[in-house]
Enzyme design. Structure first.
Site, short mmCIF file in Angstrom:
data_model
loop_
_atom_site.label_atom_id
_atom_site.label_comp_id
_atom_site.label_asym_id
_atom_site.label_seq_id
_atom_site.Cartn_x
_atom_site.Cartn_y
_atom_site.Cartn_z
N GLU A 89 97.84 7.63 2.55
CA GLU A 89 96.59 7.62 3.22
C GLU A 89 96.89 8.33 4.81
OE1 GLU A 89 93.62 4.55 1.47
OE2 GLU A 89 94.90 3.88 3.39
N GLU A 93 93.29 4.88 -5.83
CA GLU A 93 92.88 3.68 -5.49
C GLU A 93 91.48 3.31 -5.62
OE1 GLU A 93 94.31 2.00 -1.72
OE2 GLU A 93 96.29 3.29 -1.83
N CYS A 148 104.43 15.89 20.69
CA CYS A 148 103.23 16.28 20.21
C CYS A 148 102.65 17.60 21.44
CB CYS A 148 102.20 15.66 19.99
SG CYS A 148 102.55 14.36 18.46
#
Length: 674
Positions: free
Chosen positions: A149, A311, A159
């Site tokens: 996920e 899931e 970043c």
């Protein structure tokens, strides 16, 4: 690469490392009773596999793999990279994320790694290589499950530096960047790449009273690019693991579990990197079944191919505000709905309920009682028997749709970053309103990207196509000119890919195609509404937004009934080449939108998969044996079986269906029609 699965996987997340070994054999016996043929393992085991920087210990995982293999179970092997081990954060704190508010996180939770941390990427590659080398040739490993996920953002210095590199590749020059972001606004012009900062709460973020952090921004161009960059950065982590696996295992399918309409990642872009799409389906107690179906269709549409359900819960969730039990028959019907919309696996989270942690009350095949004498276990076993009997014949079958609905993450981000005209305008809500119409009519729909092959569809709906990037308008013009039917409307054709307005009047590059000009956009508060009058005399309500339109070749279908723009067009139809464009200038009530889409469907020759009206959900997949029809009742009352199925064999029960028989709530019938 291996072909897709030779059997329909039925299983789910299994965490035997949380249990003593004497429980493992009990689980294998219970799995057999439930018809479970697969298990997803090693999802969060990094700290157990690598207890220290230079120490790897695969003994426990070896035993788990061996136990499942001896029991004849297929294995979906995860890479464990979704949660950092404590030693890594202690020794290398820069691997932890910095949040929107600028706070460096400590060890804890999951999805806690900076995607642009060289240290994190080093350890990810090393772990993945060892896993792939050790298990890549194992005959029971049928799929690699990378991370888990994926999501979230990081706003650290790594970043920020990586964002600057990404921007230089995209724009080339500072001048091009200033123009794209319109940085003359508020005097934001920059003269050096090092002056670019990430758009968080310390810079361009606007913290609204009702908006969560990172949802409003002073410069949408910057924030949209950051969304793109973040999606690309995390996707590069996925590629790193995938490519590392491929050094040792050239054949086994590789996936990661997506999350439906999750906002943070551009799934159409991601799907190009995945062998097979998988996703996690967790509707709330009040999620409409049409929304569940739409998310399945979106996941199928990402690769225009069957997908994995990685899931779902067999009973209840633990993390939503109200975690209702699934009612008797609901899990079974929901699972068959998954298959009906393109699912080639049914997998649960979780197979055995955890004893502690925040997911200890999340449903499982085996509950805390550890017994097969539960309602949930009996329903899982019933579904397992059905899937074992008929599921394999459905694997790989296709879905044929004549309707496409555009879904685009750039538009998703851009529309909801824009300041005005109405805070209640939400991207997925508007897409869903269109989808619900086709769902109610049992008209098969593909959710498609903006660069799809439109010629495959008789009708394309593009609601709130706010951002029209280069080439999109020409592609739509070709589609309509060659005989296609396009339905679009308010807040479409407004901006380019940098969120700068297309000048010359709304809907910008779609103006000639729609045959209208939208002079102004009125925003209506929740307590306000308007009325529209169709040319045949019928009426409907509208609200939220109202375009004030002028005809430029289009014909009026409906006009406003009140406000200072009463009597002006609200809905139009424009002939363009051999096709037509419908423009819906306001948020219509359900009956009003249905009337417009009825006209568009009739004109385009689009019809239900069975040609018979019913409140049942009827969906179709095309296999070598013929058309497999799934008939499901998600209503609160009994409904009659459509007459087309009378005299046909129900594959689930083996009996011949009768004319006039009634389906109760969550009843399912499956039949093949030649």
């Amino acid at each position: 690469m291996k072909a897709k699965f030779n059997k329909m996987l039925y299983g789910g997340d299994y965490n035997p490392e949380q249990w003593p070994k004497d429980v493992w054999q009990q689980d294998m016996e219970l799995f057999d009773k439930a018809g479970i043929n697969s298990a997803t393992i090693n999802v969060f085991s990094w700290a157990r596999i690598q207890p220290a920087e230079e120490v790897y210990d695969f003994r426990e995982l070896d035993e788990i793999v061996d136990t499942l293999a001896k029991a004849g179970k297929q294995i979906v092997l995860a890479t464990s990279t979704a949660a950092l081990p404590a030693w890594m954060v202690k020794r290398y704190p820069e691997v932890a994320r910095v949040d929107y508010e600028g706070r460096r996180h400590k060890f804890g939770q999951r999805h806690n790694a900076c995607p642009n941390s060289p240290v994190y990427r080093h350890f990810v590659k090393e772990l993945t290589a060892r896993l792939a080398e050790r298990y890549g040739s194992h005959e029971h490993v049928v799929c690699w499950h990378i991370n888990n996920e994926y999501g979230g953002e990081c706003y650290c210095e790594n970043c920020e530096k990586a964002f600057r590199v990404w921007l230089r590749k995209k724009y080339g020059t500072i001048e091009a960047l200033n123009k794209a972001w319109n940085l003359t606004f508020w005097g934001h012009n920059i003269y050096d790449w090092d002056e670019v900062v990430l758009p968080n709460a310390l810079s361009e973020g606007i913290e609204g009273e009702e908006e969560p952090g990172n949802e409003k921004t002073a410069f949408a161009g910057i924030s949209i690019d950051y969304r793109r960059f973040n999606s690309d950065s995390i996707m590069d982590n996925f590629r790193l693991e995938r490519d590392t696996i491929r050094q040792y295992d050239r054949d086994t399918l590789v996936t990661t579990n997506l999350m439906g309409t999750y906002k943070g990642l551009d799934y159409f872009k991601w799907a190009k990197e995945m062998d097979i799409v998988s996703w996690d389906n967790y509707p709330s107690y009040d999620t409409p079944w049409s929304m569940v179906a739409m998310r399945h269709d979106l996941m199928r549409g990402l690769k225009n191919a069957p997908f994995m359900l990685m899931e779902q819960t067999p009973s209840q969730q633990n993390w939503q505000p109200y975690n209702s039990l699934k009612k008797p028959g609901q899990m079974r019907a929901q699972s068959w709905q998954t298959v009906a919309h393109g699912g080639d696996t049914i997998q649960f989270f979780q197979l055995r309920r955890s004893v502690g942690g925040c997911e200890k009350f999340h449903g499982a095949v085996i509950g805390h009682a550890g017994s097969d004498q539960t309602r949930v276990f009996r329903e899982v076993a019933q579904l397992g028997e059905e899937l074992n009997r008929i599921g394999d014949s459905i694997i790989g079958s296709k879905t044929e749709s004549k309707v496409g609905i555009m879904f685009d993450w750039d538009n998703y981000w851009a529309l909801e970053y824009t300041s005005g005209p109405n805070k209640d305008l939400k991207y997925v809500d508007q897409i869903t309103r269109y989808y619900e119409y086709f769902y109610s009519k049992n008209i098969s729909v593909d959710l498609i990207p903006v660069d799809a092959d439109f010629s495959r569809y008789d009708l394309v709906a593009a609601p709130v196509l706010y951002m029209v990037k280069e080439g999109m308008a020409k592609a739509l013009e070709r589609y309509v000119a060659e005989g296609g039917t396009l339905v679009t409307g308010f807040m479409s054709g407004i901006v380019n890919e940098s969120d700068n307005v297309h000048l010359g009047g709304y809907p910008g590059p779609l103006r000639a195609l729609a045959g209208i000009w939208a002079e102004e956009i009125d925003a209506l508060a929740p307590e306000q509404s308007n009325e529209i009058l169709f040319t045949d005399g019928t009426k409907a309500c509208c609200g939220l937004l109202c375009d004030i339109l002028h005809l430029e070749g289009a014909e009026e279908i409906a006009r406003y009934g009140s406000n200072f723009y009463a009597g002006t067009p609200a809905v139009t139809k424009n002939a363009f080449g051999k096709g037509y464009t419908y423009y819906v200038g306001t948020v219509l009530s359900e009956d009003g939108l249905a009337k417009v889409l009825d006209l568009a469907c009739v004109g385009a020759g689009v019809a239900s998969v069975i040609g018979e009206e019913t409140e049942l959900e009827v969906t179709r997949r095309i296999s070598d044996a013929g058309a497999v029809y799934f008939v499901m009742n998600f209503k609160d009352q009994e409904l009659p079986l459509p007459t087309v199925f009378a005299g046909k064999k129900d594959l689930l029960s083996g009996r011949t269906m009768e004319e006039g028989e009634m389906l109760g709530k969550y009843d399912v019938r499956i039949a093949v029609l030649q």
